[in-house]
Every structure is written in C-alpha cells, then in structure tokens.
Design a protein around this motif. Structure first.
Motif, PDB file in Angstrom:
ATOM      1  N   ARG A 259     -11.005  -0.192  -8.057  1.00 47.86           N
ATOM      2  CA  ARG A 259     -11.899   0.881  -8.502  1.00 47.86           C
ATOM      3  C   ARG A 259     -11.644   1.201  -9.967  1.00 47.86           C
ATOM      4  O   ARG A 259     -10.495   1.374 -10.388  1.00 47.86           O
TER       5      ARG A 259
ATOM      6  N   LEU B 204      -6.542   1.700  -7.223  1.00 49.14           N
ATOM      7  CA  LEU B 204      -7.101   2.440  -6.092  1.00 49.14           C
ATOM      8  C   LEU B 204      -8.234   1.587  -5.549  1.00 49.14           C
ATOM      9  O   LEU B 204      -9.157   1.229  -6.282  1.00 49.14           O
TER      10      LEU B 204
ATOM     11  N   GLU C 128       0.856  -1.177   0.000  1.00 51.93           N
ATOM     12  CA  GLU C 128       0.000   0.000   0.000  1.00 51.93           C
ATOM     13  C   GLU C 128       0.897   1.232   0.000  1.00 51.93           C
ATOM     14  O   GLU C 128       1.855   1.308   0.777  1.00 51.93           O
TER      15      GLU C 128
ATOM     16  N   CYS D 165      -0.669   0.777 -10.418  1.00 56.64           N
ATOM     17  CA  CYS D 165      -1.400   0.903  -9.157  1.00 56.64           C
ATOM     18  C   CYS D 165      -2.889   0.677  -9.355  1.00 56.64           C
ATOM     19  O   CYS D 165      -3.446   0.988 -10.418  1.00 56.64           O
TER      20      CYS D 165
ATOM     21  N   THR E 204      -6.231  10.745 -13.582  1.00 57.06           N
ATOM     22  CA  THR E 204      -6.718   9.641 -14.413  1.00 57.06           C
ATOM     23  C   THR E 204      -6.810   9.982 -15.893  1.00 57.06           C
ATOM     24  O   THR E 204      -7.171   9.130 -16.698  1.00 57.06           O
TER      25      THR E 204
ATOM     26  N   LEU F  22      -4.124   3.526  -2.587  1.00 54.58           N
ATOM     27  CA  LEU F  22      -3.309   3.125  -3.739  1.00 54.58           C
ATOM     28  C   LEU F  22      -2.465   1.906  -3.361  1.00 54.58           C
ATOM     29  O   LEU F  22      -1.818   1.885  -2.311  1.00 54.58           O
TER      30      LEU F  22
ATOM     31  N   GLN G 132     -13.364   6.595  -0.242  1.00 51.33           N
ATOM     32  CA  GLN G 132     -12.848   7.067  -1.524  1.00 51.33           C
ATOM     33  C   GLN G 132     -13.918   7.786  -2.341  1.00 51.33           C
ATOM     34  O   GLN G 132     -13.622   8.742  -3.053  1.00 51.33           O
TER      35      GLN G 132
ATOM     36  N   TRP H 266      -4.990   2.486 -12.278  1.00 48.03           N
ATOM     37  CA  TRP H 266      -5.360   3.829 -11.830  1.00 48.03           C
ATOM     38  C   TRP H 266      -4.447   4.914 -12.394  1.00 48.03           C
ATOM     39  O   TRP H 266      -4.903   6.003 -12.717  1.00 48.03           O
ATOM     40  N   ASN H 267      -3.151   4.638 -12.491  1.00 51.24           N
ATOM     41  CA  ASN H 267      -2.204   5.646 -12.978  1.00 51.24           C
ATOM     42  C   ASN H 267      -1.848   5.424 -14.446  1.00 51.24           C
ATOM     43  O   ASN H 267      -0.789   5.845 -14.914  1.00 51.24           O
TER      44      ASN H 267
ATOM     45  N   GLY I 186      -5.503  10.203  -2.636  1.00 47.95           N
ATOM     46  CA  GLY I 186      -4.756   8.996  -3.006  1.00 47.95           C
ATOM     47  C   GLY I 186      -4.824   7.888  -1.975  1.00 47.95           C
ATOM     48  O   GLY I 186      -4.058   6.919  -2.057  1.00 47.95           O
ATOM     49  N   ARG I 187      -5.729   7.976  -1.037  1.00 48.93           N
ATOM     50  CA  ARG I 187      -5.875   6.923  -0.019  1.00 48.93           C
ATOM     51  C   ARG I 187      -6.328   5.620  -0.686  1.00 48.93           C
ATOM     52  O   ARG I 187      -7.324   5.578  -1.405  1.00 48.93           O
TER      53      ARG I 187
ATOM     54  N   THR J 137     -11.292   3.184 -13.448  1.00 53.66           N
ATOM     55  CA  THR J 137     -10.842   4.523 -13.835  1.00 53.66           C
ATOM     56  C   THR J 137     -11.884   5.244 -14.692  1.00 53.66           C
ATOM     57  O   THR J 137     -11.812   6.461 -14.856  1.00 53.66           O
TER      58      THR J 137
END
Length: 711
Positions: free
Chosen positions: A225, A195, A94, A193, A531, A132, A480, A173-174, A129-130, A227
């Motif tokens: 999650r 999320l 994490e 990553c 994103t 990731l 989130q 995510w990234n 960013g919580r 994107t």
C-alpha cells in the motif's frame, strides 16, 4: 568489507527520558556493543558503543521508528511477529504486536495522550495496523524486477546495503517514523514495514506433459500500500495536486520452482498489477447519506493532476493500460467521462508517456450483473494482446540471470478500487500464472481446442486454492481501506455468485456505512500521524466531536414505537386497539376498555375513567345502566340499555378515541422519528466523525472552487 547484518532480537531499556536499544543475548563484560541511544525528550539519537545493560527491559524484534509528540517523543518497537513466507531463503513476518514506549509522565499531557492513543491504534495489528509486514534481509518494498535492476546497476553496493537503506519510499510505511533513526545510522536496528498483504502457498504440484514428472512450486502474493494519499475510503478519494491517488496498491504474484534438480531448478517469475483511485481531483465526503455528494473539479484543474499520475506510472512500469470498471451513468458516469476525456487528450498529445498509455472503460455492473460473470471474457478480449506484450519478469534464483522483464502494467480501478477491482485483478493474475506455467513447460494442451489448457482445466486443485488466495488478498486490502472484507469475494473464492454471498455483501455495505460515518475520522488521524502527513505543533487541532448516534437512535426508537403501535391497530382494528390499549391488555398504552368495566358490573365512575375520550357523564350513565341490568339479571332491561341513545354516544366516542390513538401513538412518533432523521441527514456533514489532524487533505476540490472556475 563484510555486509551489515541486521539485529533480529533486541532489548529496550528505559531509564527516565533515556532509551537504549541493544542486541539481545549479550552479557555484561562481553565487550562493547552497538547501542541505539535515544533522548525521549529531545528526540536526539545516536549509535554508540557501550557495555551491555541489565535491568528491566522490553524485548523487541525491531524498531519501527521515533514519533514526535506534542512534548517529547515516542519509540515504537515490534514485540511479536509470525512468519508468513520465505523469499530468497529469508523469512517474511507479519507484525503481531507492537509497543509504544515513552518517558515517564508523557501520558500526563492531554495533547500527548491524544496522540499516543492514535499512535497505538496506527500500529495495532488488530486495528489500523492490520497487515504490517517486514523482513530483515528481503526488501518487501521492492518488486523482484526492481530489486534485480538495482542489483545489476551496482552489485557491490546492493549487497552491502540493508533493505531499510534501499527501500522504495512509496511503500515504506513507517518511513517518516524511521527517518530520524536512519539519519543516526541505526539501520541495523530499524525494520522497513509495508502495509498490505503477504501470503504463500507451498508445495503446489504441476506436471511436465511429456515426462509426466511432478514439479513442485511455491506461489506468493504480496500487496504493498502506498504511503502517498494513504487513508480511509471516504476521507481519501481521487488524487492530490501532485498526482498521488488514494488506495494505490501494487500487487506482485511470484511463482518459484522448488525442485532441487531438473531443467527448472531455480526458475522463477513475477507479475505486477496495480490499483488506485481515479486520478482526478474529486471528493465524496461522508454526510450520513449512503451515497455522499460527489464533487469533480473542472477539466483545467484535472489536466496536470491526471498527467502527473500517468507519467509517473509510465516511468515506473514502462507502459500502462488503465481499466476503469465504474458504472457509465449517474455519478460514476460523470467520473468515467471526466477520466476518459483526460485520457483521450493525453494520448493524442506529445507529452512523455503519451504513447505508452491506453484507457479502457468496462461497465462491470452492466456487463456482469445477474450472474453474467462470463462477460468478463469481453474485457479480456480487449486487452489480451497488450497483456501478452507486457509479459512478466522471469529470472533464475540460482544464477541470478534475468531472462525477461515485464514491460507495462494493468492499472485497475472502480469507484473504491476494492470489490470489482479485485475480481478483475484475479482474472488477470490467473492469465499471468497460466502464461508462466506455459513458459516453464508445465501447461498441457487443452482438451477443448487449440493452444494450452487453462488453470481450472489442467490443475483444478491449484485453481481452487488460487481463488482463495486472491479472495484473502482482496479482503485484506479492502479491510485496510473500507473497514470490511471485499464485496463479491464469494465469487472470487468459489467462482459462483450465491444468495449467501449477496447477503454477506449486504452486511458489509451496512458495516462500511457505519464505519465511514462514525469511526473513520479517528482512523484517518492515526494513519496521518504515523505516515508523517501531520507533525505535532504547540497547539493540536484535536477536540471533541458531535456524534449523530444519539439523535439517530432516538429517531429510530420513535419510529419503532410508532410502527409497533400501527401493527397493533392493523391487527385489532382501530376501536378495539384503542380499547385494548387503554385497558392495559394491548400492552403499550393505558386504560380505555370501552364498556368493559361496565359490562363486568363496574361502577359508573370506573367506566368513566376507562372511556378517556368520552364525557364522564356518558360514561357514568352507561356504567350505571349496564350495572343495573346485570344485577337484575333482566335480558330485556339489558337490551333496552343497549339500545338507548347512550350507545350511539359510545360509538361516536370510540371512533374519537381511535382517532386520538392513531394521532398520538402512531402518527406522532412516526413523524417525530422521520423528522429527526431528516434533520440528522440534512446536517449530517456536521455530525460525522471527521479527521482533525489533516482535514485539508480530504478536500482536494470544493463546491466553491468549482463555482469559481465556472464563473
């Protein structure tokens, strides 16, 4: 050819506008090493062999990507992480810290500053960013079943690829930030990553019923999650025109046997369940009301959107049962009816996927309110047969052999896809775990009837920590999207609905209201920037926004003053309150103790000043008479003065002062406060904190569009 090994520890050197990323632990003169070279002005990147560098550097565990600013680029690196799980002998981390690196002077531009503030928040583990997570060699974006299918299709290619090269774009995510670096073949530097949520419970103990042999296992929960249409609770609702829905999360529950010998060595299973907003065009934009206005597109606009979403899910998961938990009345009832009508039309059509889809409505609040959570058994009875047919993915980690696959998925939603959704997902996940344990031969027969036992009956300790695991999962997914943990998480954690849980839900509701109206616009911008929904241009759409905070605080303060004064009046009586207040003895107003100064021997002028609402002549006369009576010590004189017509004037004047008090110090502040509050609520949509980078993505349907279609 040997498979590529990812770099797990790096140093980043920045000199001017040039950034160089190199593997850590090398010394100058040890030979050429792969170096990721980046021009932070132009964004051009390449991997070139070069000598190990020295000098000031930033330690990094991985590169998240390169983000375009208004002028120049920013490099985002992971600087801290904590291990939260181990999957296929690979650690899962994490993100605990990130750093955004730029060329000198990048912060001097106003536009760059605005974007860099958003970017820093987007990757901040304590902010947007919580949640990731990444792994160097285990692909968190893929389910176990999806990864096994890819490996079976081309084992050699699968072995040669790094996770970042085969990552599922839905959950990478990234991905937008990593794309320019991947195009430069910098795969060894970049981490993919997700999320969401990753948590693992090790050392769970089960028993083989016949041999009574203890079997140890590990339970892992992963939430990914999407994107697509990513964002916050009120600014991302429903679907977009391509069928992507808000708050779409795929959750995978894995159970793996840890034993080194015995018949279950290498046994593993995974179960997939999803959640996502109602797949129609509908909006619910914040406007300072607790329940904002809901706009639903006409059926003809929703048909292609609904069908695209369901067909994509059927293609991905082979089958879908959509469980809709919203209320079946008022606004939620309108959404339920629209979803039901679209589903009924789709199921009776000959479109691809129509025969592998089912819609089921279950009014959670109507069925489970007043502590009646046992009524969830009604829902289970309606899906049990299909649930069993869907099954789960089962394989052996030692041999790689796949025994069976999951054929279909439960798609759960409520209005937010948070609170009610998490309760129901926890129920289905427990049923799946029970089925897996039964398949592995670890579930004893029930003591209360035919068939295998339930998890609470057979393994109460596992049941206890299982509930906490799913509650933690729900809280993270909710935080989130909505900014707080999930409501009803007390029930998920304990299996009971308590007064403390109800109070906790109330606090969360108030917190969500504040965040949704005053903070989430900026959070949405941060998500859109990272994103890739927004690409900076010459002119940024960012600017100062009005805030409803000041007028709301003023209105609440005015009402508080009026309420306090009203309390004083009710406690003391209107005339006494007026007197007490004017004399300074009641605390809020100033000086009207009718006759107090007179009775204490004060002058007529003092009494007149004290009376306020009375005429000065009456006050002076009353003051003089009272003073004379007191000075003479004559009770008869005092009685005569007290019985004089002046006392009638005083009583009349006191009533007048009380009315003045009520109007000026109670009614006026209350009316001002309420009026200001009504104005704020009336024009609240102009005062909320809005997203500015991609405001069009929040409004998939407008009132004007609905009116136009109806004409």
């Amino acid at each position: 050819m040997e498979p590529l090994e990812p770099f797990t520890c790096m140093k980043v050197y920045i000199e001017g506008s040039h950034a160089a990323v190199q593997p850590h632990g090398l010394r100058k003169g040890s030979g050429l090493v792969d170096t990721l070279s980046i021009d932070l002005d132009s964004g051009s990147s390449q991997v070139v062999p070069s000598q190990p560098q020295t000098g000031r550097s930033v330690d990094a565990l991985g590169v998240m990507g390169l983000c375009k600013l208004q002028t120049g680029y920013a490099l985002v690196v992971v600087t801290a992480a904590k291990q939260v799980a181990t999957l296929k002998n690979e650690p899962v981390y994490e993100v605990a810290g990130c750093q955004v690196l730029t060329a000198p002077g990048a912060w001097s531009s106003r536009g760059n500053r605005q974007l860099l503030i958003l970017l820093n928040d987007a990757v901040n583990p304590e902010g947007t960013g919580r949640g990731l997570h990444f792994s160097y060699s285990y692909d968190l974006t893929l389910t176990s079943q999806h990864a096994a299918a890819m490996e079976a299709a081309d084992p050699q290619a699968f072995e040669m690829q790094l996770p970042v090269a085969r990552a599922d774009p839905r959950f990478f995510w990234n991905r937008a930030a990593a794309q320019p670096l991947l195009a430069a073949n910098a795969h060894r530097f970049v981490v993919s990553c997700i999320l969401g949520f990753v948590q693992q419970l090790k050392g769970l103990e089960f028993q083989e019923p016949r041999s009574q042999r203890t079997v140890k296992a590990t339970l892992t929960l992963i939430a990914r999650r999407s994107t697509a249409r990513a964002g916050t609770r009120q600014w991302r609702r429903g679907a977009d025109t391509q069928g992507n829905v808000a708050n779409y999360v795929e959750t995978e529950q894995l159970l793996s046997i840890d034993d080194k010998d015995g018949p279950l060595v290498g046994a593993a299973a995974s179960y997939i369940i999803t959640r996502g907003s109602i797949p129609l065009l509908w909006t619910q934009l914040p406007n300072l009301k607790y329940k904002p206005t809901t706009i639903i597109a006409p059926a003809e606009m929703n048909t292609p959107v609904h069908d695209s979403h369901i067909q994509a899910m059927v293609e991905q998961y082979k089958g879908v049962v959509a469980v809709n938990l919203v209320n079946q009345h008022k606004t939620e009832g309108k959404l339920e009816a629209a979803f039901r009508e679209q589903s009924a039309r789709f199921c009776t059509s000959n479109k691809p996927g129509s025969k592998a889809y089912r819609y089921l409505a279950f009014d959670f609040h109507a069925e489970c309110s007043k502590q009646r959570y046992h009524n969830l058994s009604k829902l289970w009875d309606q899906v049990a047969e299909e649930f069993a047919a869907m099954g789960f993915h089962q394989w052996n980690t030692q041999t790689g052999k796949v025994m069976k696959n999951q054929n279909g998925v439960m798609r759960i939603n409520c209005i937010d896809c948070l609170d009610r959704t998490n309760v129901v997902q926890g129920v289905f996940a427990r049923k799946s775990l029970e089925a897996v344990l039964d398949t592995f031969g670890l579930m004893p027969a029930s003591r209360y009837g035919s068939g295998p036992a339930t998890l609470p009956e057979a393994y109460p300790r596992v049941e206890s920590i299982f509930k906490v695991l799913w509650a933690d999962h729900g809280d993270m997914v909710s935080t989130q999207y909505a900014g707080t943990g999930a409501m009803k998480s007390g029930f998920t954690r304990t299996g009971k609905r308590t007064t403390g849980g109800a109070i906790d839900d109330g606090v969360k509701a108030v917190t969500r209201y504040y965040l949704n109206n005053y903070q989430d616009g900026k959070k949405q911008d941060a998500i859109d920037f990272l994103t890739g929904s927004f690409t900076p241009a010459d002119k940024l759409p960012l600017g100062p926004q009005p805030s409803p905070m000041l007028p709301m605080l003023l209105s609440l303060a005015a009402m508080a003053v009026g309420g306090y004064n009203l309390g004083q009046v009710l406690q003391q009586g209107p005339i006494a309150a007026a007197a007490s207040a004017e004399a300074g003895q009641g605390g809020l107003l100033s000086a009207l103790l009718l006759g107090g100064a007179a009775l204490s021997g004060g002058s007529g002028a003092a009494a007149a000043a004290a009376t306020g609402g009375m005429s000065s002549n009456a006050g002076a006369a009353f003051g003089g008479a009272a003073a004379g009576a007191a000075a003479a010590g004559s009770s008869s004189l005092w009685m005569q003065a007290a019985a004089s017509p002046l006392v009638v004037d005083l009583t009349s004047a006191s009533a007048s002062a009380a009315v003045t008090l009520l109007l000026r110090h109670v009614a006026l502040p209350l009316l001002l406060g309420l009026g200001m509050l009504m104005l704020v609520l009336r024009f609240g949509k102009h005062l909320v904190n809005k997203p500015q980078l991609c405001p069009q993505l929040a409004v998939t349907v407008s009132k004007d569009a609905v009116k136009h279609k109806q004409q």
